[in-house]
Design an enzyme around this catalytic site. Structure first.
Site, PDB file in Angstrom:
ATOM      1  CB  SER A 125      -0.938   0.001   1.218  1.00  0.00           C
ATOM      2  OG  SER A 125      -0.215  -0.179   2.420  1.00  0.00           O
ATOM      3  CG  ASN A 132      -3.692  -5.055  12.472  1.00  0.00           C
ATOM      4  OD1 ASN A 132      -3.066  -4.969  11.423  1.00  0.00           O
ATOM      5  ND2 ASN A 132      -4.088  -6.214  12.971  1.00  0.00           N
ATOM      6  CB  THR A 140     -42.251  23.514  -9.560  1.00  0.00           C
ATOM      7  OG1 THR A 140     -43.425  23.905 -10.267  1.00  0.00           O
ATOM      8  CG2 THR A 140     -42.090  24.405  -8.332  1.00  0.00           C
ATOM      9  CG  HIS A 141     -43.181  19.912 -12.184  1.00  0.00           C
ATOM     10  ND1 HIS A 141     -43.231  18.612 -11.748  1.00  0.00           N
ATOM     11  CD2 HIS A 141     -43.963  20.632 -11.341  1.00  0.00           C
ATOM     12  CE1 HIS A 141     -44.029  18.531 -10.692  1.00  0.00           C
ATOM     13  NE2 HIS A 141     -44.478  19.748 -10.413  1.00  0.00           N
ATOM     14  CB  SER A 168     -15.238  23.349 -29.998  1.00  0.00           C
ATOM     15  OG  SER A 168     -15.158  22.484 -31.113  1.00  0.00           O
ATOM     16  CE  LYS A 173     -20.439  24.608 -28.419  1.00  0.00           C
ATOM     17  NZ  LYS A 173     -20.478  23.154 -28.601  1.00  0.00           N
ATOM     18  CD  GLU A 186     -20.531  20.399 -20.215  1.00  0.00           C
ATOM     19  OE1 GLU A 186     -21.489  20.661 -20.937  1.00  0.00           O
ATOM     20  OE2 GLU A 186     -19.373  20.228 -20.651  1.00  0.00           O
ATOM     21  CE1 TYR A 195      -5.968  -3.929   8.577  1.00  0.00           C
ATOM     22  CE2 TYR A 195      -5.034  -6.083   8.108  1.00  0.00           C
ATOM     23  CZ  TYR A 195      -5.209  -4.758   7.764  1.00  0.00           C
ATOM     24  OH  TYR A 195      -4.645  -4.266   6.625  1.00  0.00           O
ATOM     25  CD  GLN A 255      -2.698  -2.731   1.836  1.00  0.00           C
ATOM     26  OE1 GLN A 255      -2.008  -3.041   2.785  1.00  0.00           O
ATOM     27  NE2 GLN A 255      -2.431  -3.122   0.598  1.00  0.00           N
ATOM     28  CE  LYS A 262      -4.226   2.522   4.047  1.00  0.00           C
ATOM     29  NZ  LYS A 262      -4.991   1.761   5.057  1.00  0.00           N
TER      30      LYS A 262
HETATM   31  N1  ARG Z   1      -1.036  -1.550   5.000  1.00  0.00           N
HETATM   32  C1  ARG Z   1      -1.986  -2.062   5.924  1.00  0.00           C
HETATM   33  C2  ARG Z   1      -3.322  -1.329   5.768  1.00  0.00           C
HETATM   34  O1  ARG Z   1      -3.334  -0.292   5.218  1.00  0.00           O
HETATM   35  C3  ARG Z   1      -1.511  -1.898   7.320  1.00  0.00           C
HETATM   36  C4  ARG Z   1      -1.980  -2.952   8.271  1.00  0.00           C
HETATM   37  C5  ARG Z   1      -1.422  -4.246   7.919  1.00  0.00           C
HETATM   38  N2  ARG Z   1      -1.665  -5.210   8.918  1.00  0.00           N
HETATM   39  C6  ARG Z   1      -1.468  -6.491   8.703  1.00  0.00           C
HETATM   40  N3  ARG Z   1      -1.665  -7.280   9.661  1.00  0.00           N
HETATM   41  N4  ARG Z   1      -1.141  -6.949   7.518  1.00  0.00           N
HETATM   42  O2  ARG Z   1      -4.353  -1.819   6.174  1.00  0.00           O
END
Ligand code: ARG
Length: 459
Positions: free
Chosen positions: A22, A109, A154-155, A276, A282, A289, A316, A321, A324
């Site tokens: 990650s 975790n 309205t509408h 354009s 244009k 948009e 966990y 992961q 994010k």
């Molecule tokens: N990169 C992991 C995440 O974003 C961190 C936690 C990883 N924990 C594990 N036991 N593999 O969730």
């Protein structure tokens, strides 16, 4: 071999490293990760789990890594796996064996959750700032156009005459609720998961209140197992983002309409339009948009996380992961859309001459006429029917309601006269709609004052 490699005979396959990592996206939380580590080791020292000297060396090493990353001197790769190990392994390389003590009584975790919460708390404050700036521009426009008359729909049919300031204040309320929702989300997420460890706390004598205080949280989270598997706060934020993006998208849609040749209510500034490549004439409302289009990706971020979470058992799971990238995407998208919309709104010209031409169409004052008759003692249901017949007479004659003569009126209902109708000009109608929350300029000014007061108290 990774920091956790003790029980392994082989390294991961290259493709597995890439799939598993990650780091390429969670590196954006490096400052938060280092802040979390500094608070953690400070607490470990206060509890006698590491010495003050070890604590000092670890903090020195972490600050050095922070400045290296900030200067672009650190090239993270999938070998680092994630930001937590990327920093920890560099710390060990930097200060030696003492660095290996940092990970006492914590887990990735809980670390990834500390990072995400610290990151998001800051971003929420930044987005509230953006929304406040946007609200200020809306208030300025509302004041400028507090008594300018436009068509209320309205509408998508002509409905009643309203003031343009009233339209601005309608949007003001939406973004006010968006700020309110963010404040709520912030309050509910302001708890520190550090020290939850893998899922069940620790046998070591840690002080979770201390790390929570050091990091500026309201309190430590209550239950370790919940702490490492809770993503509610990200879901709440993504819901807040989705609702606010929906508000922006609705207004963007109106901008696109208003900017069309058919409406021509507004002229968006050249600096917020594109041309354009084939049609030389244009000038397209691309920013509006794009904002409308980007609403969809934020909904996608919300749906992705809701769906990811629904089958995950305690505690966990690596699925988490995946929490994010959507979060980062929503933060970036929401912020830039607010900035772009603010700039576009500030520079847009409202063409009151073109809007004025539309006020004669569609019998905008019909409801007002019915209300005048109701005041004269004619039951509203009956008045509604009478005005319906007046509209029909106007359509036959090709005139407006205020142009019907006494003879026309008497033919519709013997009680009617121009005198009885009173002043039914569009302006008089708008000015008389001064019920609380109504469109009259006096009422719009009250709404502006209330909005301004709320913004002041917010600061
Ligand atoms: N990169 C992991 C995440 O974003 C961190 C936690 C990883 N924990 C594990 N036991 N593999 O969730």
């Amino acid at each position: 071999m990774a920091l956790w490699g003790g029980r392994f005979k082989k390294d991961m396959d290259e493709i597995v490293k890439e799939f598993n990592a990650s780091i390429l996206f969670d590196k954006r939380m490096f400052n938060d990760d280092i802040d979390g580590s500094i608070a953690h080791v400070t607490m470990l020292a206060a509890q006698g789990i590491v010495t003050d000297e070890e604590c000092g060396r670890i903090i020195g090493g972490l600050e050095k890594i922070r400045s290296d990353i900030a200067k672009g001197r650190v090239a993270f790769t999938v070998e680092d796996e994630d930001i937590h190990m990327g920093i920890e392994s560099r710390l060990i390389a930097e200060i030696g064996d003492t660095g290996k003590k940092l990970h006492t009584a914590r887990s990735r975790n809980d670390q990834c959750q500390v990072d995400a919460r610290l990151y998001l708390k800051n971003e929420i404050l930044a987005i509230i700032d953006e929304l406040v700036r946007f609200e200020q521009i809306i208030l300025e426009k509302a004041e400028k156009y507090a008594s300018s008359i436009t068509v209320g729909f309205t509408h998508i049919q002509h409905a009643q005459p309203i003031t343009l300031g009233f339209v601005f204040m309608a949007y003001f309320q939406m973004f006010r609720r968006d700020i309110d929702r963010l404040q709520d989300t912030y309050r509910r997420m302001d708890f520190c998961p550090l020290g939850s460890c893998a899922l069940a706390g620790t046998t070591l004598p840690i002080d979770r209140q201390k790390t929570s205080d050091l990091l500026g949280f309201a309190a430590p989270t209550e239950n370790a197992m919940d702490s490492v598997s809770d993503r509610d706060y990200i879901l709440e934020f993504l819901s807040d983002a989705s609702i606010s993006m929906m508000h922006l998208s609705r207004w963007a849609e109106e901008f696109v309409w208003w900017n069309s040749s058919e409406f021509a209510y507004i002229a968006i500034d050249d600096s917020y339009c594109t041309g354009s490549s084939i049609m030389p004439q244009k000038k397209n409302p691309d920013m509006a948009e794009l904002i409308r289009g980007k609403c969809g990706r934020v909904y996608g971020d919300l749906m992705q996380l809701l769906t990811m979470m629904k089958g995950t058992p305690l505690a966990y799971n690596k699925d988490f992961q995946e929490d994010k990238e959507g979060l980062f995407d929503a933060v970036d998208t929401w912020k830039i859309c607010l900035q772009i919309f603010s700039g576009m709104l500030e520079k847009t010209e409202f063409r009151m001459d073109r809007i004025g031409e539309q006020l004669d169409k569609g019998f905008l004052n019909a409801t007002d006429v019915a209300e005048h008759l109701a005041v004269e003692g004619i039951p509203f249901r009956e008045a509604h029917n009478i005005v319906g017949r007046m509209v029909k007479a106007c359509e036959d004659k090709g005139c407006m309601l205020e142009e019907l003569t006494d003879a026309d009126l008497e033919a519709i209902d013997e009680r009617l006269s121009k005198d009885l109708l009173g002043d039914i000009s569009i302006r008089a109608c708008v000015e008389a709609r001064n019920s609380f929350g109504g469109t009259a300029p006096t009422e719009v000014m009250r709404q502006i004052e209330a909005g301004r007061k709320w913004l002041e108290e917010l600061k």
